[in-house]
Design an enzyme around this catalytic site. Structure first.
Site, PDB file in Angstrom:
ATOM      1  N   CYS A 113       0.809  -1.217   0.000  1.00  0.00           N
ATOM      2  CA  CYS A 113       0.000   0.000   0.000  1.00  0.00           C
ATOM      3  C   CYS A 113       0.846   1.272   0.000  1.00  0.00           C
ATOM      4  O   CYS A 113       0.491   2.262  -0.641  1.00  0.00           O
ATOM      5  CB  CYS A 113      -0.920   0.024   1.225  1.00  0.00           C
ATOM      6  SG  CYS A 113      -2.139  -1.291   1.267  1.00  0.00           S
ATOM      7  N   HIS A 117     -22.488   6.955  -8.311  1.00  0.00           N
ATOM      8  CA  HIS A 117     -23.032   8.025  -9.145  1.00  0.00           C
ATOM      9  C   HIS A 117     -22.158   9.280  -9.070  1.00  0.00           C
ATOM     10  O   HIS A 117     -22.483  10.311  -9.659  1.00  0.00           O
ATOM     11  CB  HIS A 117     -24.459   8.374  -8.706  1.00  0.00           C
ATOM     12  CG  HIS A 117     -24.587   8.828  -7.283  1.00  0.00           C
ATOM     13  ND1 HIS A 117     -24.287  10.105  -6.879  1.00  0.00           N
ATOM     14  CD2 HIS A 117     -24.971   8.173  -6.160  1.00  0.00           C
ATOM     15  CE1 HIS A 117     -24.495  10.222  -5.584  1.00  0.00           C
ATOM     16  NE2 HIS A 117     -24.901   9.061  -5.111  1.00  0.00           N
ATOM     17  N   HIS A 138      -5.715   1.518   8.929  1.00  0.00           N
ATOM     18  CA  HIS A 138      -5.292   1.254  10.302  1.00  0.00           C
ATOM     19  C   HIS A 138      -6.390   1.530  11.321  1.00  0.00           C
ATOM     20  O   HIS A 138      -6.128   1.610  12.518  1.00  0.00           O
ATOM     21  CB  HIS A 138      -4.047   2.079  10.622  1.00  0.00           C
ATOM     22  CG  HIS A 138      -2.875   1.725   9.759  1.00  0.00           C
ATOM     23  ND1 HIS A 138      -2.079   0.633   9.997  1.00  0.00           N
ATOM     24  CD2 HIS A 138      -2.401   2.294   8.615  1.00  0.00           C
ATOM     25  CE1 HIS A 138      -1.148   0.551   9.064  1.00  0.00           C
ATOM     26  NE2 HIS A 138      -1.321   1.544   8.208  1.00  0.00           N
ATOM     27  N   HIS A 191     -36.564  20.854   0.565  1.00  0.00           N
ATOM     28  CA  HIS A 191     -36.995  20.252  -0.704  1.00  0.00           C
ATOM     29  C   HIS A 191     -38.200  19.385  -0.407  1.00  0.00           C
ATOM     30  O   HIS A 191     -38.174  18.569   0.522  1.00  0.00           O
ATOM     31  CB  HIS A 191     -35.867  19.414  -1.306  1.00  0.00           C
ATOM     32  CG  HIS A 191     -36.106  19.030  -2.729  1.00  0.00           C
ATOM     33  ND1 HIS A 191     -37.033  18.086  -3.104  1.00  0.00           N
ATOM     34  CD2 HIS A 191     -35.545  19.468  -3.881  1.00  0.00           C
ATOM     35  CE1 HIS A 191     -37.036  17.961  -4.410  1.00  0.00           C
ATOM     36  NE2 HIS A 191     -36.141  18.797  -4.911  1.00  0.00           N
ATOM     37  N   GLU A 200     -37.181  17.402  -8.814  1.00  0.00           N
ATOM     38  CA  GLU A 200     -38.395  18.127  -9.157  1.00  0.00           C
ATOM     39  C   GLU A 200     -38.829  17.850 -10.594  1.00  0.00           C
ATOM     40  O   GLU A 200     -40.004  18.016 -10.941  1.00  0.00           O
ATOM     41  CB  GLU A 200     -38.136  19.622  -8.961  1.00  0.00           C
ATOM     42  CG  GLU A 200     -39.351  20.501  -8.934  1.00  0.00           C
ATOM     43  CD  GLU A 200     -38.995  21.887  -8.436  1.00  0.00           C
ATOM     44  OE1 GLU A 200     -39.405  22.860  -9.089  1.00  0.00           O
ATOM     45  OE2 GLU A 200     -38.315  21.993  -7.407  1.00  0.00           O
ATOM     46  N   ARG A 220     -41.947  15.707 -11.163  1.00  0.00           N
ATOM     47  CA  ARG A 220     -43.217  16.429 -11.198  1.00  0.00           C
ATOM     48  C   ARG A 220     -43.340  17.249 -12.482  1.00  0.00           C
ATOM     49  O   ARG A 220     -44.407  17.303 -13.103  1.00  0.00           O
ATOM     50  CB  ARG A 220     -43.331  17.351  -9.982  1.00  0.00           C
ATOM     51  CG  ARG A 220     -43.628  16.611  -8.689  1.00  0.00           C
ATOM     52  CD  ARG A 220     -43.555  17.541  -7.486  1.00  0.00           C
ATOM     53  NE  ARG A 220     -42.179  17.828  -7.101  1.00  0.00           N
ATOM     54  CZ  ARG A 220     -41.766  18.974  -6.596  1.00  0.00           C
ATOM     55  NH1 ARG A 220     -42.608  19.977  -6.440  1.00  0.00           N
ATOM     56  NH2 ARG A 220     -40.510  19.137  -6.243  1.00  0.00           N
ATOM     57  N   ARG A 277     -41.069  25.500  -4.024  1.00  0.00           N
ATOM     58  CA  ARG A 277     -40.693  24.417  -3.125  1.00  0.00           C
ATOM     59  C   ARG A 277     -41.206  24.618  -1.710  1.00  0.00           C
ATOM     60  O   ARG A 277     -41.622  23.665  -1.045  1.00  0.00           O
ATOM     61  CB  ARG A 277     -39.167  24.258  -3.115  1.00  0.00           C
ATOM     62  CG  ARG A 277     -38.637  23.651  -4.395  1.00  0.00           C
ATOM     63  CD  ARG A 277     -37.134  23.609  -4.416  1.00  0.00           C
ATOM     64  NE  ARG A 277     -36.654  22.808  -5.548  1.00  0.00           N
ATOM     65  CZ  ARG A 277     -35.385  22.690  -5.883  1.00  0.00           C
ATOM     66  NH1 ARG A 277     -34.446  23.330  -5.196  1.00  0.00           N
ATOM     67  NH2 ARG A 277     -35.035  21.951  -6.913  1.00  0.00           N
ATOM     68  N   HIS A 333     -32.822  21.407   2.238  1.00  0.00           N
ATOM     69  CA  HIS A 333     -32.211  21.269   0.914  1.00  0.00           C
ATOM     70  C   HIS A 333     -31.237  22.386   0.551  1.00  0.00           C
ATOM     71  O   HIS A 333     -30.159  22.119   0.040  1.00  0.00           O
ATOM     72  CB  HIS A 333     -33.315  21.203  -0.138  1.00  0.00           C
ATOM     73  CG  HIS A 333     -32.837  20.989  -1.535  1.00  0.00           C
ATOM     74  ND1 HIS A 333     -32.056  19.906  -1.893  1.00  0.00           N
ATOM     75  CD2 HIS A 333     -33.015  21.718  -2.677  1.00  0.00           C
ATOM     76  CE1 HIS A 333     -31.786  19.963  -3.195  1.00  0.00           C
ATOM     77  NE2 HIS A 333     -32.341  21.056  -3.682  1.00  0.00           N
ATOM     78  N   HIS A 334     -31.606  23.625   0.790  1.00  0.00           N
ATOM     79  CA  HIS A 334     -30.769  24.736   0.322  1.00  0.00           C
ATOM     80  C   HIS A 334     -30.800  25.861   1.346  1.00  0.00           C
ATOM     81  O   HIS A 334     -31.853  26.182   1.900  1.00  0.00           O
ATOM     82  CB  HIS A 334     -31.287  25.260  -1.025  1.00  0.00           C
ATOM     83  CG  HIS A 334     -30.329  26.148  -1.745  1.00  0.00           C
ATOM     84  ND1 HIS A 334     -29.443  25.674  -2.693  1.00  0.00           N
ATOM     85  CD2 HIS A 334     -30.094  27.473  -1.663  1.00  0.00           C
ATOM     86  CE1 HIS A 334     -28.718  26.673  -3.166  1.00  0.00           C
ATOM     87  NE2 HIS A 334     -29.094  27.775  -2.552  1.00  0.00           N
ATOM     88  N   ARG A 337     -35.377  29.599  -3.139  1.00  0.00           N
ATOM     89  CA  ARG A 337     -34.737  29.361  -4.439  1.00  0.00           C
ATOM     90  C   ARG A 337     -35.657  28.574  -5.363  1.00  0.00           C
ATOM     91  O   ARG A 337     -36.271  27.596  -4.952  1.00  0.00           O
ATOM     92  CB  ARG A 337     -33.424  28.593  -4.258  1.00  0.00           C
ATOM     93  CG  ARG A 337     -32.757  28.255  -5.588  1.00  0.00           C
ATOM     94  CD  ARG A 337     -31.430  27.556  -5.391  1.00  0.00           C
ATOM     95  NE  ARG A 337     -31.540  26.235  -4.806  1.00  0.00           N
ATOM     96  CZ  ARG A 337     -31.876  25.139  -5.487  1.00  0.00           C
ATOM     97  NH1 ARG A 337     -32.197  25.218  -6.767  1.00  0.00           N
ATOM     98  NH2 ARG A 337     -31.910  23.962  -4.880  1.00  0.00           N
TER      99      ARG A 337
END
Length: 592
Positions: free
Chosen positions: A39, A83, A97, A387, A400, A403, A424, A526-527, A566
């Site tokens: 390693c 992803h 370790h 959200h 979103e 939808r 939102r 969410h934001h 937002r």
């Protein structure tokens, strides 16, 4: 030499599982099998915070993440089928370790089979706690800088990468640092789209839009709490940001609509694939092509100033190399928001106490603390958005765009209760008023096929499916008879072109093509709309009302762009547009 043959790699995987009982960590296992130098370098110490040598040795033996993913395929969740953009480092999860952890656990609630693994938890001292390490910090600052550059960009999300690439292309030397072991910030999780007005993609599809309409939509969505100058920069430069990304290899040809928009302006890859990971991948590819110095596992700790108050560098702490400082003429903060820090969220908005969050684990607000310690002004911190559609099972944010492409929201009684593409905050509030504080996204096979992102939700096993609506209701816990009546009524509205119940503006398709799907959702933080105060050039404003020379900020770490709420699709537009501006302005400031 990499062991390409799958049987050899599979043999190593089998050896891991067979020797778990004999070792409590990977270091012990590898020492028994191959020795420490399997390693490490000759020094037996990490040479950098990216753990470049260690991760390279992992890949040499086991194969890259794509090869390993083929060997660990499963019915639903394959932890190696990431992803994330780029190729996540093996050491993000596989510690040596100490007991390994699974980084995916930071967001998801699925079961993962990982040797030597424990539940992921963040053990990260705050910026205030790091301030107590005065002896180590003073010792680092007493030494010469470990690196010298023109600009340091803090954060590897869309804003950070946009700033780094733009600054490089303006002639500046750039170092980009990221405290997490993986790149991408929240941007890599964004799925819906990137808002832009008067773009080439819109023109190709015959969509008529106007910058002034985007400005009005954004101001209305933010309840006119936005800074008009920043909204003007966002909208005026939005089509240019799409063109900039397209020129670097992005596919933003698909255009849909998200909540609060009066025109289709949400740009995304062909077929409706998630926009965020794609944009970050394009920016990463261009950063690599430009040979930009990128340092992971590295925290920004303190902005260093000269006697005149101008930026002269940044003190950082590497997870493996400790404290050191970087000499720089400018610093760009692109560290994102703080939605993952529920203590901070709840202190500002008590009704969100205990809420889950859709954000990546690093969104804790470090950047705000570093900026505040440099006397930066803040604004709009009280405005925090939930959200509306976070999956109850699995911990996955549902874009979103589901939808927007035609799904409806129903409660357990099988009734619609809100305009699905309202803002939102209104959608989230309406869902919380339903029984058990959750609702269901219901859609048909045509909606599923219209958006690639939905395939991922189905593959995760979190979406009940049935051939008819009554059977779907029985599986999901919805009144099936009422659901059938609701769908019939909704399909009638689609045929008439007018939603007589909730005045939904876009009615893209009837829900008639079985099988049918129901996905339980509830709001999650969410934001964070507030943050560092900036001007239209992204210069950070000090508490004295003057710009701090050499300090810039872009993205969710800033306040003023989105006001009190937002609009969906404005985040990617925000981070790319203001990231570009910050990179260009910082380069201009240092004379490039």
């Amino acid at each position: 030499m990499k062991l390409k043959h799958s049987l050899l790699v599979a043999g190593i995987v089998a050896a891991l599982s067979q020797t778990v009982a004999a070792n409590d960590n990977l270091a012990g296992l590898h020492a028994d099998m191959l020795g420490c130098d399997a390693c490490h370098s000759a020094s037996m110490q990490p040479q950098d915070d990216n753990l470049s040598i260690e991760n390279g040795n992992c890949a040499d033996c086991h194969g890259d993440i794509h090869e390993v993913a083929e060997l660990t395929a499963s019915a639903h969740v394959n932890v190696h089928a990431s992803h994330f953009p780029g190729e996540p480092a093996c050491t993000s999860c596989h510690q040596a370790h100490q007991p390994s952890v699974n980084y995916c656990d930071a967001c998801h609630s699925f079961d993962f089979d990982l040797p030597f693994a424990g539940k992921w938890q963040r053990h990260e001292p705050s910026i205030a706690e790091l301030a107590k390490e005065q002896a180590d910090r003073s010792a680092a600052l007493a030494l010469a800088p470990r690196a010298t550059t023109d600009i340091v960009v803090v954060g590897s999300g869309g804003a950070g990468f946009s700033a780094a690439v733009a600054a490089h292309d303006a002639g500046a030397k750039v170092i980009l640092i990221e405290k997490e072991p993986v790149i991408g910030g929240n941007a890599k999780l964004a799925a819906g789209g990137m808002n832009a007005a008067e773009s080439a993609s819109q023109a190709a599809l015959g969509i008529k839009d106007d910058v002034e309409i985007m400005i009005k939509d954004t101001m209305k969505g933010g309840y006119d709490k936005n800074d008009p100058a920043l909204v003007d920069v966002l909208a005026q430069n939005s089509a240019g940001s799409v063109a900039w990304l397209t020129a670097m290899g992005a596919d933003l040809k698909d255009v849909g609509r998200m909540g609060g928009a009066s025109v289709n302006r949400s740009h995304r890859p062909t077929g409706g694939a998630g926009v965020g990971a794609h944009v970050v991948q394009v920016l990463l590819d261009n950063a690599v092509e430009r040979n930009i110095d990128m340092r992971l596992n590295t925290r920004a700790v303190e902005i260093l100033k000269d006697d005149n108050g101008a930026v002269r560098g940044l003190l950082v702490k590497g997870a493996h190399t400790g404290y050191y400082w970087i000499s720089a003429k400018s610093v760009i903060l692109a560290t994102g928001g703080f939605a993952k820090n529920n203590d901070r969220v709840a202190a500002l908005d008590p009704k969100l106490k205990g809420f889950m969050a859709t954000n990546h684990p690093g969104a804790t607000g470090d950047g705000l603390d570093v900026a505040a310690n440099a006397d930066a002004a803040m604004r709009d911190l009280q405005y925090i958005q939930a959200h509306p559609t976070h999956s109850v099972k699995g911990g996955v944010m549902i874009t979103e765009a589901v939808r927007g492409n035609g799904a409806i929201l129903v409660n357990r009684e099988g009734q619609r209760f809100v305009n699905e593409i309202t803002t939102r905050d209104r959608a989230a509030a309406a869902i919380l008023q339903q029984s058990q504080g959750s609702a269901f996204l219901v859609f048909d096979h045509a909606v599923r096929k219209s958006l690639k992102k939905i395939e991922g939700y189905v593959e995760l096993g979190i979406v009940p499916v049935a051939d008819d609506l009554v059977a779907l209701g029985a599986k999901a816990g919805i009144d099936g008879a009422a659901l059938s009546q609701t769908i019939n009524s909704y399909n009638g509205y689609v045929a008439e072109g007018k939603d007589a119940q909730f005045e939904r503006q876009n009615l893209p398709r009837p829900l008639t093509q079985g099988p049918f799907y129901a996905l339980e959702v509830t709001p999650a933080v969410h934001h964070t709309m507030g943050g560092i105060a900036i001007d239209a050039s992204t210069a950070v404003q000090g508490t004295d009302g003057k710009a701090i020379a050499g300090l810039y900020a872009a993205g969710e770490v800033t306040g003023g762009v989105h006001g009190a709420n937002r609009l969906g699709g404005n985040a990617i537009s925000d981070i790319v547009t203001f990231g570009r501006v910050a990179g260009e302005q910082a380069a201009k400031y240092i004379g490039k």
